[in-house]
Every structure is written in structure tokens, then in C-alpha cells.
Design an enzyme around this catalytic site. Structure first.
Site, PDB file in Angstrom:
ATOM      1  N   ASN A  19       3.938  -5.360  11.364  1.00 59.79           N
ATOM      2  CA  ASN A  19       4.961  -5.225  10.310  1.00 59.79           C
ATOM      3  C   ASN A  19       6.048  -4.241  10.739  1.00 59.79           C
ATOM      4  O   ASN A  19       7.227  -4.485  10.502  1.00 59.79           O
ATOM      5  CB  ASN A  19       4.328  -4.739   8.998  1.00 59.79           C
ATOM      6  CG  ASN A  19       3.768  -5.876   8.186  1.00 59.79           C
ATOM      7  OD1 ASN A  19       4.517  -6.627   7.556  1.00 59.79           O
ATOM      8  ND2 ASN A  19       2.459  -6.040   8.208  1.00 59.79           N
ATOM      9  N   ILE A  93      -0.978   9.940   0.750  1.00 57.05           N
ATOM     10  CA  ILE A  93       0.273  10.684   0.967  1.00 57.05           C
ATOM     11  C   ILE A  93       0.232  11.953   0.115  1.00 57.05           C
ATOM     12  O   ILE A  93       0.031  11.887  -1.101  1.00 57.05           O
ATOM     13  CB  ILE A  93       1.499   9.817   0.592  1.00 57.05           C
ATOM     14  CG1 ILE A  93       1.507   8.522   1.419  1.00 57.05           C
ATOM     15  CG2 ILE A  93       2.805  10.589   0.790  1.00 57.05           C
ATOM     16  CD1 ILE A  93       1.580   8.712   2.921  1.00 57.05           C
ATOM     17  N   ASN A 107       4.779   0.926  -0.143  1.00 55.41           N
ATOM     18  CA  ASN A 107       3.621   0.456   0.629  1.00 55.41           C
ATOM     19  C   ASN A 107       3.478  -1.043   0.432  1.00 55.41           C
ATOM     20  O   ASN A 107       3.897  -1.590  -0.594  1.00 55.41           O
ATOM     21  CB  ASN A 107       2.359   1.160   0.105  1.00 55.41           C
ATOM     22  CG  ASN A 107       1.104   0.722   0.851  1.00 55.41           C
ATOM     23  OD1 ASN A 107       1.087   0.629   2.082  1.00 55.41           O
ATOM     24  ND2 ASN A 107       0.042   0.436   0.115  1.00 55.41           N
ATOM     25  N   HIS A 109       0.467  -3.974   0.341  1.00 53.83           N
ATOM     26  CA  HIS A 109      -0.981  -4.168   0.258  1.00 53.83           C
ATOM     27  C   HIS A 109      -1.265  -5.668   0.401  1.00 53.83           C
ATOM     28  O   HIS A 109      -0.596  -6.481  -0.238  1.00 53.83           O
ATOM     29  CB  HIS A 109      -1.492  -3.653  -1.093  1.00 53.83           C
ATOM     30  CG  HIS A 109      -2.981  -3.689  -1.195  1.00 53.83           C
ATOM     31  ND1 HIS A 109      -3.779  -2.737  -0.574  1.00 53.83           N
ATOM     32  CD2 HIS A 109      -3.820  -4.568  -1.782  1.00 53.83           C
ATOM     33  CE1 HIS A 109      -5.051  -3.045  -0.803  1.00 53.83           C
ATOM     34  NE2 HIS A 109      -5.099  -4.137  -1.536  1.00 53.83           N
ATOM     35  N   ASP A 150      -2.975   2.926  -3.891  1.00 55.51           N
ATOM     36  CA  ASP A 150      -2.599   1.589  -4.381  1.00 55.51           C
ATOM     37  C   ASP A 150      -2.291   1.567  -5.870  1.00 55.51           C
ATOM     38  O   ASP A 150      -2.640   0.621  -6.583  1.00 55.51           O
ATOM     39  CB  ASP A 150      -3.731   0.578  -4.085  1.00 55.51           C
ATOM     40  CG  ASP A 150      -3.974   0.444  -2.589  1.00 55.51           C
ATOM     41  OD1 ASP A 150      -3.016   0.566  -1.814  1.00 55.51           O
ATOM     42  OD2 ASP A 150      -5.133   0.201  -2.201  1.00 55.51           O
ATOM     43  N   GLU A 179       3.959 -11.211   4.488  1.00 56.72           N
ATOM     44  CA  GLU A 179       4.446  -9.843   4.753  1.00 56.72           C
ATOM     45  C   GLU A 179       5.702  -9.881   5.619  1.00 56.72           C
ATOM     46  O   GLU A 179       6.694  -9.203   5.326  1.00 56.72           O
ATOM     47  CB  GLU A 179       3.352  -9.023   5.441  1.00 56.72           C
ATOM     48  CG  GLU A 179       2.136  -8.845   4.555  1.00 56.72           C
ATOM     49  CD  GLU A 179       1.072  -7.936   5.141  1.00 56.72           C
ATOM     50  OE1 GLU A 179       0.305  -7.372   4.354  1.00 56.72           O
ATOM     51  OE2 GLU A 179       0.989  -7.797   6.378  1.00 56.72           O
TER      52      GLU A 179
HETATM   53  C1  GRF Z   1      -0.929  -5.185   6.667  1.00 59.83           C
HETATM   54  O1  GRF Z   1      -1.745  -6.272   6.366  1.00 59.83           O
HETATM   55  C2  GRF Z   1      -0.551  -4.450   5.423  1.00 59.83           C
HETATM   56  O2  GRF Z   1      -0.617  -5.216   4.275  1.00 59.83           O
HETATM   57  C3  GRF Z   1      -1.575  -3.359   5.330  1.00 59.83           C
HETATM   58  O3  GRF Z   1      -1.879  -3.031   6.653  1.00 59.83           O
HETATM   59  C4  GRF Z   1      -1.653  -4.144   7.492  1.00 59.83           C
HETATM   60  C5  GRF Z   1      -0.874  -3.682   8.678  1.00 59.83           C
HETATM   61  O4  GRF Z   1      -0.808  -4.688   9.646  1.00 59.83           O
HETATM   62  N1  GRF Z   1      -1.137  -2.282   4.510  1.00 59.83           N
HETATM   63  P1  GRF Z   1       0.072  -4.500  10.943  1.00 59.83           P
HETATM   64  O5  GRF Z   1      -0.406  -3.249  11.660  1.00 59.83           O
HETATM   65  O6  GRF Z   1       1.486  -4.371  10.494  1.00 59.83           O
HETATM   66  O7  GRF Z   1      -0.153  -5.730  11.753  1.00 59.83           O
END
Ligand code: GRF
Length: 195
Positions: A19, A93, A107, A109, A150, A179
Site C-alpha cells: 500500500n 498511536i 488507517n 483496515h 480500530d 485497498e
Molecule cells: C493491509 O491489508 C492493510 O489493510 C492493513 O495492513 C495491510 C498492509 O499490507 N492495515 P501491505 O504491507 O501494504 O501490503
């Protein structure tokens, strides 16, 4: 027309960082914001390589200073950080950061909160729980970060189906696609709104 300066994002990530890579790439073409800092807490995190490849400063943090010290506020301020994006960051945090960056920390999730959230609910633990509960759909939740895991206000949610023959891997892949598609856009919209 807004004359505000380009905003600086810090990404906190301690996993593979896919991500983070996607967000960095997205903002390379944008005038709203750019990623200036990667914060991580695990020296083996894949996200470090991503920071290096993209010539972005990285900061490894220690638990004691983060949770009980100055929470690295001076380092964040020195880097000119305006917004904080958590993408696979597992430590809570600290209040110092929440207060300094109130409503400017978000964030993602990998499920539909308030279900399947809280301490210890990350990565495949989330997808396993969704499959065990025989949910018909899962998805992503992008939310503000507050003092609790969360828990902050939801900014955006979208869903994907869960199939009977799904494994944690197939479900994780479907959720990751959401995502990549939505997280950068939601960050951008939020930053534009706060101008
Ligand atoms: C993601 O699935 C996100 O939803 C969660 O952590 C994961 C991170 O994945 N909070 P990456 O390291 O970005 O592949």
C-alpha cells in the site's frame, strides 16, 4: 483557487508495504500532497526497500521512545509532516501524536469495521475470522485514528464478496485490490477538504 502549499504525508508501515508503494506512486503525479517520510518499526520491513527505491526518507522507531518518550514529534515536525497514513502499522498511536495531528491520521483496515477489529486483528487473522464467521462479504474500512485500536470515525467503506471456497489468500488478494483502488483517492480527498 487554492494557493495552499503541497501537503506532506508520512506513511507508517511495518509490513511488506505494498500500500505504501501504491500511495507513493499515486501522489507522484499530484499537486495536493507527496509522501516525504516512511516510518517503520521493524528493520526487516519490506517498506524500507520501497522507501529507498523511491528516494524517500525513512525513520526506524523504538517502542520506548514512541510510546513513553516524545513519540518522535520533533522528527515528524522536522520533516514537515502534515498528515499521517497508517498502512500495516501495528503499534497503538500515542496520545502525543493523536493530539498533534488530530483528524489528520488515517488507517486502513482489511475488513468491515466495527466487525473484526481491535488488538491482534491484522493481516490473515482478520481474513481467517471473516471466513470462520461465514460472512458473505468483507471489504475495507478507512477511518480516523484515535487513542483506541480500530475505533476512530469511519471515512470510507466498500465491500467485496466472500465465496464459500475462499482461503485467507484469495480473500486477502480481493481485499488488497480494493485497498489499492481506493486508499490513495480517499487520502487525497481528505487532504483537499482540510485545505
Ligand atoms: C493491509 O491489508 C492493510 O489493510 C492493513 O495492513 C495491510 C498492509 O499490507 N492495515 P501491505 O504491507 O501494504 O501490503
Amino acid at each position: 483557487m487554492s494557493t495552499s502549499r503541497i501537503k506532506n504525508i508520512a506513511i507508517f508501515a511495518s509490513g511488506t508495504g505494498t500500500n505504501a508503494a501504491n500511495i507513493i506512486q499515486y501522489f507522484k503525479q499530484k499537486k495536493t500532497a507527496k509522501v516525504v517520510l516512511i516510518v517503520y518499526n521493524n528493520q526487516f520491513a519490506g517498506v524500507l526497500k520501497i522507501a529507498e527505491t523511491n528516494s524517500i526518507h525513512s525513520l526506524i522507531i523504538q517502542k520506548e521512545k514512541f510510546l513513553k518518550g516524545d513519540a518522535y514529534i520533533p522528527e515528524l515536525k522536522n520533516a514537515g509532516v502534515d498528515f499521517i497514513v497508517l498502512a500495516g502499522f501495528l503499534w497503538k498511536i500515542p496520545a502525543l501524536i493523536i493530539n498533534e495531528y488530530r483528524d489528520k491520521i488515517i488507517n486502513i483496515h482489511p475488513a468491515l469495521l466495527p466487525k473484526f477489529g481491535g488488538k491482534g486483528m491484522y493481516g490473515n487473522f482478520v481474513h481467517e475470522a471473516v471466513l470462520s464467521a461465514k460472512e458473505k462479504e468483507s471489504g475495507i474500512t478507512i477511518h480516523f485514528v484515535d487513542e483506541f485500536y480500530d475505533n476512530g470515525k469511519t471515512i470510507f467503506q466498500t465491500t467485496c464478496p466472500v465465496y464459500e471456497n475462499d482461503t485467507t489468500e484469495t480473500l486477502a488478494k480481493r481485499v488488497h485490490e480494493l485497498e489499492y483502488k481506493y486508499f490513495p483517492k480517499v487520502i487525497e480527498e481528505l487532504i483537499e477538504k482540510k485545505q
